[in-house]
Scaffold this active site. Sequence first.
Site, PDB file in Angstrom:
ATOM      1  N   GLY A  21       0.823  -1.204   0.000  1.00 50.29           N
ATOM      2  CA  GLY A  21       0.000   0.000   0.000  1.00 50.29           C
ATOM      3  C   GLY A  21       0.851   1.245   0.000  1.00 50.29           C
ATOM      4  O   GLY A  21       2.049   1.213   0.287  1.00 50.29           O
ATOM      5  N   GLY A  74       0.853   5.587   1.106  1.00 47.31           N
ATOM      6  CA  GLY A  74       0.242   6.633   1.900  1.00 47.31           C
ATOM      7  C   GLY A  74       0.905   7.956   1.602  1.00 47.31           C
ATOM      8  O   GLY A  74       1.738   8.085   0.688  1.00 47.31           O
ATOM      9  N   ASP A 130      -4.193  10.207  13.819  1.00 50.53           N
ATOM     10  CA  ASP A 130      -4.680   9.725  12.523  1.00 50.53           C
ATOM     11  C   ASP A 130      -5.351   8.354  12.662  1.00 50.53           C
ATOM     12  O   ASP A 130      -5.026   7.413  11.935  1.00 50.53           O
ATOM     13  CB  ASP A 130      -3.526   9.656  11.527  1.00 50.53           C
ATOM     14  CG  ASP A 130      -4.007   9.653  10.071  1.00 50.53           C
ATOM     15  OD1 ASP A 130      -5.172  10.026   9.833  1.00 50.53           O
ATOM     16  OD2 ASP A 130      -3.215   9.291   9.192  1.00 50.53           O
TER      17      ASP A 130
END
Length: 823
Positions: A520, A522, A648
């Site tokens: 992934g 970010g 977050d």
Amino acid sequence: MQYFNLALNNLSGMIPPSLYNWSSLEVFDVGVNMLHGSIPDDIGSRFPKLESLYLGTNDFTGIIPSSISNISSLRSLDLVHNTFSGYMPPTWGRLGALQYLNLAHNKIEANDNKGWEFITSLANCSQLQVLALSNNSFGGQLPGSIVNLSTALQQLYLTDHRVCGSIPADVGNLVGLQLLMIANTSISGVIPESIGKLENLIELFLYNNSLYGLIPSSLGNLSQLGILAAHNGNLEGPIPTSLGELKKLFILDLAMNYRLNGTIPREILELPSLSWGLDLSYNSLSGRIPDEVRSLTNLNQLILSGNQLSGKIPDSIQNCIVLERLFLDNNSFEGSIPQSLTNIKGLSVLNLAMNKFSGNIPKAIHSIGSLQELYLAHNNLSGPIPLVLQNLTSLTQLDISFNNLQGEVPNEGVFRNITYLAVVGNINLCGGTPQLHLAPCSISKNRKRMPKFLAISLATTGAILFSLSVILLLWILCKKLKPSQKTLAQYSIVDDHYKRIPYHALLRGTNGFSKVNLLGRGSYGAVYKCALDTDERTLAVKVFNIGQSRYSKSFEAECEAMRRIRHRCLIKIIASCSSINHQSQEFKALVFEFMPNGNLDGWLHPKSQEPTINNTISLAQRLDIAVDIMDAVEYLHNYCQPLVIHCDLKPSNILLAEDMSARVGDFGISRILHENTREGMQTSYGSTGIRGSIGYLAPEYGEGSVVSTAGDIYSLGILLLEMFTGRSPTEGTFRDSLDLHKFVKDAFPERTFEIADPTMWLHGGQHDNAASIRIQECLVSVLRLGISCSKQQPRDRALTRDAAAEMHTIRDAYQKFRTTLNK
């Protein structure tokens, strides 16, 4: 051509001679291949402009040519993991620009003054920052000239070789050192008092040597020190109380020095920064465990095995709420096993063997749901084995041998596979599985009595056989329990939890950071799946984008947070890597445990698939995940030192382990609190601007308010609402004045089933009216909590501690209902 890079390509053979004709080259990188051959003697004249030379992790042999020292522009030289031999050239001092020199894992020699001349020469390299000399054929005396190296030197590695002598008394001259590693050598003598002058030192490794004498009190001056590892040596005397001044220490390992004596200093136990581990095992410490152990609320491992400690275990140990491994074996503790231990819910290993504990095994141990290993052998415990132990589904190792236990051995759970060795020495135990070979338990009090002579014969024969069995088993157990240095070293806190992983190992382990390994991306970088050659575990590597200053600050913020915090519900960091990549650019990465079930977002919102039982999560799983997240946030806000605000919290930052337990991750924009003030009013500082995620960001942040724990609670509330409704706060439905909070609040509580995520019901059968009412009560409770946490005004939101307690109550009530339903 200025740049030549063929790293990580499985290349074999020799480097063609024509490649050495590119005199304009500044970077030459063929690292991590299978190349062989030697370096040309005249390489210094062939590459006069070279700044970086990477030949590491190949099969190069021969002598390192002295002409390299003619390349005055050379900044980085990496020859790690080859088979270079012979002496090092004594002319390295000409490399005035040299910053990085890695010669580790070769066969370079230095057995006399001549062989060590290169160290004296390196003193002229005033910009040298990293010097790695580990795993070579070095011998002889460690040269005293090593203390004349550049004051800019930050990392010095001297491990795994035959060097003897002592650490020079003036080692304190190397004032720039941040890491000093002298380990697995024949170095002896005392630890110099001047080591206390290294005020920039963050990591100090002095293990597996022959160092003797007292631990210098000057170590207390190292105010930046995070790791102190001096296990497996000959240090003696009391542990200095000055170590209590090391307010940033998160690993202290003084195990296996055997002649360290006195009591455990209270000052050490008052270091709330200790998080990864405190290991004082196999010394000669005596006395009790001080009540100050209550201060270790951040500690992950406490290892006090093999000392002369006595008395009772203080109840204050229950304050060590994130303790996962507790080793108190091979001491003289007495009294009953304290109930307070059962309050440490995250405990996975508990070793109380070879002490003087008496009384019953507490039934409450079954409340430690994460317990995997329990060792109670060689004590004076009596009474029955608690039947509830078989309900510990995580328990895989149990040793209750050589006690005075009686009654029937359970035969479910861990007892299905338990071995005879684990119960031997309890002559009044009966039943259990056939492989235990225990007598069957009596089922009648009126059995016909056997003839007296036969009973005597059987008893005599049994006693002889039992005695022989005990002698044999004692011999086996002593062999098993006796700690060897090799065995103990394998379980070092430092070795197990803080392996240093070089850049090229990560490059190889991720197949060159390929798309196939990409997990992934970010805002601050990408995460890759990584399989190292030296580690059976699969790891995850977060590589930071070092294009702008904020990315570097994110790396620093995450490192600062992760090095301090340890909790079973937080993602565990394995190592960090701050280096130069094969393009001569700055490289920063964090290495984490790999989470095979990805992140929560993928389970709440499965991409391009029809929701099925295989890609969605049940109500019970959501409740367990919510409890894990709450526990992690409560720890960050109330227990770890200093306290941390995550900033977050969202589904993509919640990782799921193989058993679907949750880990909170991504601390790239976290904040560390200045001080502990009243909960809900805590403020913080950070090196980056306030950056959260749209939909989860507390409203007051948009108005310029400072970061607070209440901001995390808002994100947590939105996260709860999303988990149980299946609605993302950023979906198109929510616009203008309608958001997820208002959507749930408007439907609450009458239309609870209507707004609940329907994929939850894929995991359960039909329920009667009474069961549906109980499920609705559960959903109402959790949505009410989500609404309470996500209120507009910070002062109106639930406090972290209250929210966590409420979530536990909701989950426990639902679990009790399900247990009743299944009966």
